[in-house]
Each structure stands twice: as structure tokens, then as C-alpha cells.
Motif scaffolding. Structure first.
Motif, short mmCIF file in Angstrom:
data_model
loop_
_atom_site.label_atom_id
_atom_site.label_comp_id
_atom_site.label_asym_id
_atom_site.label_seq_id
_atom_site.Cartn_x
_atom_site.Cartn_y
_atom_site.Cartn_z
N ALA A 107 19.72 7.54 -43.38
CA ALA A 107 19.86 8.44 -42.13
C ALA A 107 19.10 8.25 -41.08
CB ALA A 107 20.05 9.77 -42.60
N ASN A 108 17.82 7.75 -41.40
CA ASN A 108 16.60 7.66 -40.33
C ASN A 108 16.97 6.42 -39.54
OD1 ASN A 108 15.18 9.92 -41.20
ND2 ASN A 108 14.02 8.87 -42.54
N SER A 109 17.33 5.23 -40.41
CA SER A 109 17.52 4.07 -39.73
C SER A 109 18.80 4.12 -38.62
CB SER A 109 17.77 2.94 -40.66
OG SER A 109 18.91 3.21 -41.46
N LEU A 110 19.99 4.91 -39.31
CA LEU A 110 20.94 5.26 -38.43
C LEU A 110 20.68 5.94 -37.05
CD1 LEU A 110 23.88 5.91 -41.22
CD2 LEU A 110 23.41 3.84 -39.65
N LEU A 627 30.30 6.45 -28.54
CA LEU A 627 29.70 5.60 -29.56
C LEU A 627 29.04 6.16 -30.40
CD1 LEU A 627 28.95 2.20 -27.69
CD2 LEU A 627 31.33 2.95 -28.76
N ASP A 628 29.30 6.20 -31.71
CA ASP A 628 28.55 6.89 -32.75
C ASP A 628 28.63 5.79 -34.08
OD1 ASP A 628 27.73 8.44 -34.80
OD2 ASP A 628 28.94 10.05 -34.26
N VAL A 629 27.31 6.03 -34.39
CA VAL A 629 27.18 4.85 -35.52
C VAL A 629 26.68 5.67 -36.88
CG1 VAL A 629 26.80 2.82 -34.24
CG2 VAL A 629 24.89 4.34 -34.75
N SER A 630 26.72 6.86 -36.97
CA SER A 630 26.48 7.68 -38.04
C SER A 630 27.08 7.50 -39.48
CB SER A 630 26.47 9.13 -37.85
OG SER A 630 27.78 9.53 -37.28
#
Length: 726
Positions: A107-110, A627-630
Motif C-alpha cells: 500500500a505504501n509503494s502504491l 488516473l488511479d494506480v491503487s
């Protein structure tokens, strides 16, 4: 000639010529000192007119050169901003790919990737709102040639040079897209080679690959053991009996007169009701045997009760008892039923059979001969009970004739007929849905713990694990993209919409009947795109192929690039509305000699559009601003958006570069050559030819000097008169 004192004609002549020489000398001096052949209109009226016109043109050319140079500076400024946006997009693409590395991300890297992406988006928006040349903002949409086309047909436009206005774009002669699957592949996959009315949306023309990687399957349940040989099924039939009557004393008289030859029967289980007026042949029936024969003949001729109800007349003729028996409780559903005899008129057979009264009835129940079935097919659920034929004396079945009887009952049931079939192998009974896919579920049980399903040795148990099954979905790939097929109909061909990785779709037809279901195999799909013609405001028609851009000129010879979408639906008219806000560059010396450049709105809400459902696509994002990369799915969709925007910005840079090189710079070179040639032409008319003018000056100088000398001499002539007076 004579000598005169009052008028010295010779002096006047000398004076006139000297004045002319002096005037010419002054003009020559003016030309030599100014460098101009024409210093005033009187010097050369016609030449002055031409020269002034040419001077105006030269000034126009010189200003056009300056305009073009300034235009180049503006274009270079705009292209520089696009270059920076391109660099940001490339960085964003790397971040999206990093977020797509799902196996190692947490989660932190995302969140870190998302923060950088959000910052890049904000920077692009800032460039769009602040990039300017002088005080003119470049990329806020105010310099865009706005093209809006109503989406009735599905036409898009770009690179418009149309003037502001409203235009009708009419599509006619539409030939829909079609496809064909090679026969070998179609047979292997159990699909039709072509569709009756194929719907193709977005697929490009040419060859595509179809591949069934997982075959579909029906729902199927099988007993765990063979059915016991000699399986006995029983039922308790209803028997409706009259009181004993003496047929010898008063025979049952049947006559057509007064409808005395009819009686009514009703058989009902609360769900299904069989009712009919039974007609008995005319006659006097004085014996039990003749009356029984007449009643059974009447029942045999019945539409509803033939084989379902029989009549017996028992006992002596003097004490006969009429009984109606339900012998086939299979003709209706339910476990409890009632047989009722009805009196239709005052003078009917019922009145003759004095042992019955109107409304007499008897009830019966099925015992150990029911199969409860629940079939779910494509969203519809059918809970049915099959009644396997039985009687008080019992019926004995082998597995084979039991299956035959079950299929007979399935065929009688309108909700199950054509949807389910029973079979047996080595005595083991199997129920199979006709259609295939996970939208098929079959559940088999008895209606109680002690019914024949459990007690008859069929291999099924009430509520057991073997009693429920769901079909298997097929998987068919279009150009490598997997599509799940959750329902294939047995009765009619099934149409299924499948898509490729880009969301382009087509409908395929899957076979029904003996070939129901997808089977593993592969084939080549060949797509032929839709064609037609298009006109602008009823002008000349231009042919097109869907998905391919083409130039469309209007009556003013202005051009726009149009594309009829691969998702277009057919003939129709779209309205094109153009508002020309393009930047206008004065690149020539005269009015109307302009060039236009449209700069798009680079706000992130306007970049990367056209991939979501609103445009027939499958992307969950409407533009790059979303844009969302979660998650992996969102990262994949984000990558599609970023790639589309990189292509979009690169295309803009190419357009701007082409405008600079092919419009401004080439025009600038032409302007300089034209100005040079025109200046040379004007110089011939206006400027002094010094070699000729010096010669003229020398000539006029000599003439002036000579004239002065001659005038002096001429002035001495009157002095001669004094000599005469001495």
C-alpha cells in the motif's frame, strides 16, 4: 536682319535655352544628390504610380517576413511546452508500470506512485493554464478550432479548416461490417461461420484469432449406484363409487334426447385441473357388463381422461356398483388429487345412475413415485414434480425403462421439455441439462425422506451431495483476450458478444441442438469493415471505409479529416458545428493571406478521453485526470490512458512542427525572395541610374555654361546701334 534696341530677340532665345539647361541641370543635380530618378510626380507620373504600388507591396512583404519570424517564435514556444508535457507523461508511464508490479508492491509503494502521478497531473494542468506567448495563453482551449459532431451515426473530425458554421454530414449507402470464420475452425469450436446480423464494433479489418481454451459443459448429476433391478413404484389411486343399484329392475337408459347421454368429470390437484363432459353411447344398459363397457368406451373417447380414469361395474346385476378409478396419476402434477363427478342437467346419465349425486368425489395420493426437480436456466427457476406412473398393485421398472418413463414425464412438463434429459449407463441414472454454462443448475430429490429416490436404490439420496450440479462456462479468446460464455442454449443458436483487450467487440453465434456448447479449438476470424458514402450539405459524395480517416471538402474547398467510427450503426445524418478559434498568422503581404494553427486544450480533463464506456470503450477512467494506480486493474487502465495521451501529445507536436517547417519557414523563404525581386523591380523605376545621370549632368552643365556665354554676347548686340549713331 534689322537692328533693334527695344527687343533683343537673340538675347531672349539665349535666355530661354539657358533657363531650360539650368532646369535640366537642377533636375540632374536633384537626381544625383537624392539617388532617385523620380522625386516628384512630375518627374514620371506613370512611373510614380507603379513605384508607389510596388513600395506598398515591398512594405507588405517585409512585414510578412517579420510576422512569420514572430510566428516561428510563438510556435517554438508552444512546442517547448508540449515537450515538457511529453517528458512528464513518459515519467508517469514509468510510475504506472511500477504500480503494475503487483507481486512486490504494498500500500505504501502504491501511495507513493500515486502521489507522483497526481503531482505530474497538476503540473500538466498548470502548463495548460499558464503557458503563454506575450499575454496570449496558448493551451487553455481558447485557441482551438472547436469541432462538435452529434453522435447519431458515429463520425469524428480532426484538423478542421472549416469556417465557423453548421454543416450536415449525411451517410448513405451503408454496408454493414461482416465476418467469416474458417469452416474447419468453426466446426471445431461449434460456432457458426458467420452471423445472421453480425454486430462488429471497433475491430479492424483483416484477420483475427479465435480460440476456445475451455469447453462449456451442461449441469449433470449422476446417482452413486445402479438402480435396483425390478424397482417398484406404487401409488394410491382415487376410486369414486356409487351405491348399489338394481339394473334388472330399472336399466340405465341413455338417450341423446335432453342431453341424457352426458356426465361431467373433474380431476384436480390444486394446480392442474382436468374437466370434461363425457358422452355415453345411446342405449339401455341392464347388466353390469354392458354398462361398464359403455362407460369405458366413453372414457376412451375423452380428450382428457383416456388412460387416466376407468370405470368398473361390479356385483350382481341386481346390486351393481359403478366405480370410477384414477389409474394414471401421471397426467397431472402434485401428490394429492380429487376426482369429482358433476351433474350437468336434470336429465343426464348421472340421474340414471341413482347411486351418484352431483358433486360426489374421492381423493387419492401419490406414494413413493415423485421426483422433485429444480432447474435454473439462464436466470429462470423452475421447481417441478415428476409423477412416475404407479398403481395400487405397483409397477416394476428396470433402470432402462425407468429412464424412458422419466423422459416421458419430462416431455409432458412444459417447463422442463427440451431443457432436461435423463439417461442411464450400467443401471446408473444421470440427469443432464440440455443447455450449457454456469447459468444451468439442476437439483434432484424426492418430496420426502422415504420416497423412491431414497428407497428405490437409484443411487440418489434426499439432499445428498450428488443431488445438485452447475454447468461449466466456456472460455473463448479473441486475439488473446479471454471471454467467459456462461450460457449456450440448446433450443436455438446463442448469440454472444465477445471482445478483445481494447474493448472492441463482435457477436458470434453458437450452435444449438446436437452441437450445443463451445468445444476446444481455434479458427481465423476475417473482418470486413463497413463502407458507405458521405456528403457535406448535399455536396459531392465521398466514399469511406469505417475506421479509416479521409479528407472531406465543403463547397468553399475547406477541408476536414473525418473518420466514421468502427462502432457506427448505419445511414443517418450528423450535424457538424465548427467554431474557428484557431490562431491566425498573417503570412502574406495582402488581405486573406493567412495561415491557421489550432492549439488544443491541454487540461488533463480533456486528455485521454474516448476510452471509457461513454464512447463505447471499457476503460474505467474518462481522462488522464482520473488516473488511479491503487489496484492492478486500475493500473492497467491507467497505462492505456497514458499511452493514448503520449500518442495525442506527440501528434500535436508533429502538427506544430509541420506548421513551422512547411508553412512558416517555407513561406518565410518565399517572402524574402519575393521582396528581393520586387525591390529590384521598383529600383529600376524609381532609382537614379548614376552612369546615365552623370552624363546628363555634364551635358546640362556644359549647356548652361555655354548658354551664359552666348547670353552675354547676345546682350552686346544692341551696342552696335550706338556705332550707327556716331
Amino acid at each position: 536682319m534689322g537692328l533693334r534696341i527695344n527687343n533683343n530677340v537673340a538675347a531672349l532665345i539665349a535666355q530661354r535655352n539657358m533657363a531650360r539647361s539650368d532646369q535640366n541641370l537642377s533636375r540632374s543635380l536633384e537626381r544625383l544628390s537624392s539617388g532617385l530618378r523620380i522625386n516628384r510626380a512630375a518627374d514620371d507620373p506613370a512611373g510614380l504610380v507603379i513605384s508607389e504600388q510596388q513600395r506598398a507591396q515591398i512594405a507588405g512583404f517585409n512585414q510578412a517576413v517579420e510576422n512569420s519570424e514572430r510566428g516561428i517564435s510563438m510556435v517554438q514556444t508552444a512546442e517547448g511546452q508540449l515537450s515538457e508535457i511529453n517528458a512528464l507523461l513518459i515519467k508517469m508511464r514509468g510510475l504506472v508500470l511500477d504500480a503494475s508490479n503487483d507481486a512486490v508492491n504494498d500500500a505504501n509503494s502504491l501511495a507513493a506512485d500515486q502521489a507522483e502521478i497526481d503531482d505530474a497531473i497538476a503540473t500538466i494542468d498548470r502548463i495548460a493554464q499558464t503557458a503563454r506567448f506575450g499575454a496570449k495563453i496558448l493551451f487553455d482551449g481558447s485557441n482551438e478550432n472547436s469541432v462538435n459532431i452529434t453522435n447519431t451515426v458515429g463520425i469524428s473530425g480532426a484538423d478542421s479548416a472549416y469556417s465557423t458554421g453548421i454543416y450536415d454530414l449525411a451517410v448513405s449507402g451503408w454496408t454493414a461490417a461482416s465476418y467469416a470464420i474458417d469452416a474447419t475452425g468453426a466446426a471445431a469450436m461449434n460456432v457458426e461461420t458467420t452471423a445472421g446480423t453480425p454486430a462488429i464494433s471497433g475491430l479492424t479489418a483483416g484477420a483475427h484469432v479465435l480460440n476456445v481454451t475451455v469447453a462449456s459443459a451442461a449441469a449433470e448429476i449422476t446417482g452413486t449406484a445402479a438402480a435396483t433391478t425390478g424397482l417398484t413404484i406404487t401409488s394410491t389411486g382415487a376410486a369414486l363409487a356409487a351405491a348399489a343399484q338394481d339394473l334388472t329392475a330399472a336399466a340405465v337408459n341413455v338417450s341423446a334426447a335432453g342431453t341424457e347421454n352426458k356426465f361431467g368429470l373433474t380431476l384436480s390437484d390444486g394446480v392442474t385441473t382436468l374437466t370434461e363432459q363425457i358422452t355415453v353411447a345411446d342405449g339401455d344398459y341392464a347388466t353390469a357388463a354392458t354398462l361398464q363397457t359403455a362407460l369405458n368406451n366413453a372414457l376412451t373417447g375423452s380428450a382428457n381422461f383416456n388412460g387416466v380414469v376407468t370405470a368398473t361395474v361390479s356385483g350382481a346385476d341386481a346390486a351393481a356398483v359403478v366405480t370410477f378409478n384414477v389409474v394414471d396419476d401421471n397426467a397431472y402434477n402434485g401428490t394429492a388429487y380429487t376426482l369429482t363427478i358433476n351433474d350437468g342437467t336434470a336429465a343426464d346419465v348421472l340421474n340414471e345412475m341413482t347411486g351418484f349425486t352431483d358433486g360426489d368425489n374421492a381423493s387419492g395420493t401419490d406414494t413413493n413415485n415423485n421426483i422433485d426437480l429444480t432447474l435454473v436456466e439462464n436466470g429462470s427457476s423452475f421447481a417441478e414434480t415428476l409423477n412416475i406412473q404407479g398403481a395400487a398393485a405397483g409397477h416394476v421398472y428396470t433402470a432402462a425403462n425407468l429412464v424412458a418413463q422419466i423422459n416421458t414425464e419430462i416431455a409432458r412438463n412444459t417447463n422442463l421439455n427440451g431443457k432436461l434429459i435423463a439417461s442411464e449407463s450400467s443401471g446408473v441414472i444421470t440427469f443432464t441439462t440440455r443447455s450449457e454454462g454456469t447459468k444451468q443448475t439442476i437439483t434432484v430429490s424426492g418430496n420426502a425422506a422415504g420416497d423412491w429416490v431414497n428407497t428405490g436404490g437409484t443411487g440418489f439420496t434426499h439432499g445428498g451431495a450428488e443431488s445438485t450440479d452447475t454447468g461449466t462456462d466456456g472460455v473463448i479468446e479473441l486475439d488473446g483476450y479471454a471471454n467467459t460464455v456462461d450460457y449456450v442454449n440448446y433450443t436455438t443458436d446463442t448469440t454472444k458478444s465477445i471482445q478483445d483487450v481494447s474493448g472492441n467487440t463482435l457477436n458470434i453465434d453458437m450452435d444449438s441442438g446436437a452441437n450445443t456448447g463451445l468445444r476446444q479449438g481455434a479458427g481465423t476470424l476475417t473482418v470486413t469493415q463497413a463502407t458507405g458514402s458521405i456528403t457535406v450539405d448535399a455536396g459531392s459524395a465521398v466514399s469511406f471505409t469505417a475506421g479509416q480517416a479521409f479528407a472531406m471538402a465543403n463547397a468553399a474547398a475547406e477541408s476536414i479529416d473525418l473518420t466514421v467510427s468502427l462502432t457506427a450503426t448505419g445511414n443517418g445524418t450528423d450535424t457538424l458545428t465548427v467554431v474557428d478559434n484557431s490562431l491566425v498568422f498573417q503570412v502574406g503581404p495582402n488581405a486573406g493571406q493567412t495561415a491557421k494553427l489550432s492549439l488544443a486544450d491541454l487540461s488533463t480533463s480533456q486528455l485521454g478521453t474516448g476510452l471509457d464506456a461513454a464512447y463505447g470503450g471499457t476503460n474505467q477512467f474518462a481522462s488522464v485526470s482520473e488516473l488511479d494506480v491503487s489496484s492492478l486493474a486500475k493500473a492497467n487502465d491507467s497505462l492505456d490512458i497514458v499511452d493514448a495521451v503520449i500518442t495525442e501529445i506527440s501528434s500535436m507536436r508533429g502538427d506544430i512542427g509541420s506548421f513551422q517547417a512547411n508553412t512558416l519557414e517555407s513561406n518565410l523563404a518565399a517572402l524574402r525572395v519575393a521582396a528581393e525581386n520586387l525591390t529590384a523591380a521598383e529600383s529600376v523605376i524609381r532609382d537614379t541610374d548614376f552612369s546615365a545621370e552623370v552624363a546628363e549632368f555634364t551635358k546640362q552643365q556644359i549647356l548652361t555654361q555655354a548658354g551664359a556665354s552666348v547670353l552675354s554676347n547676345a546682350n552686346q548686340i544692341p551696342q552696335v546701334v550706338l556705332q550707327l549713331l556716331r
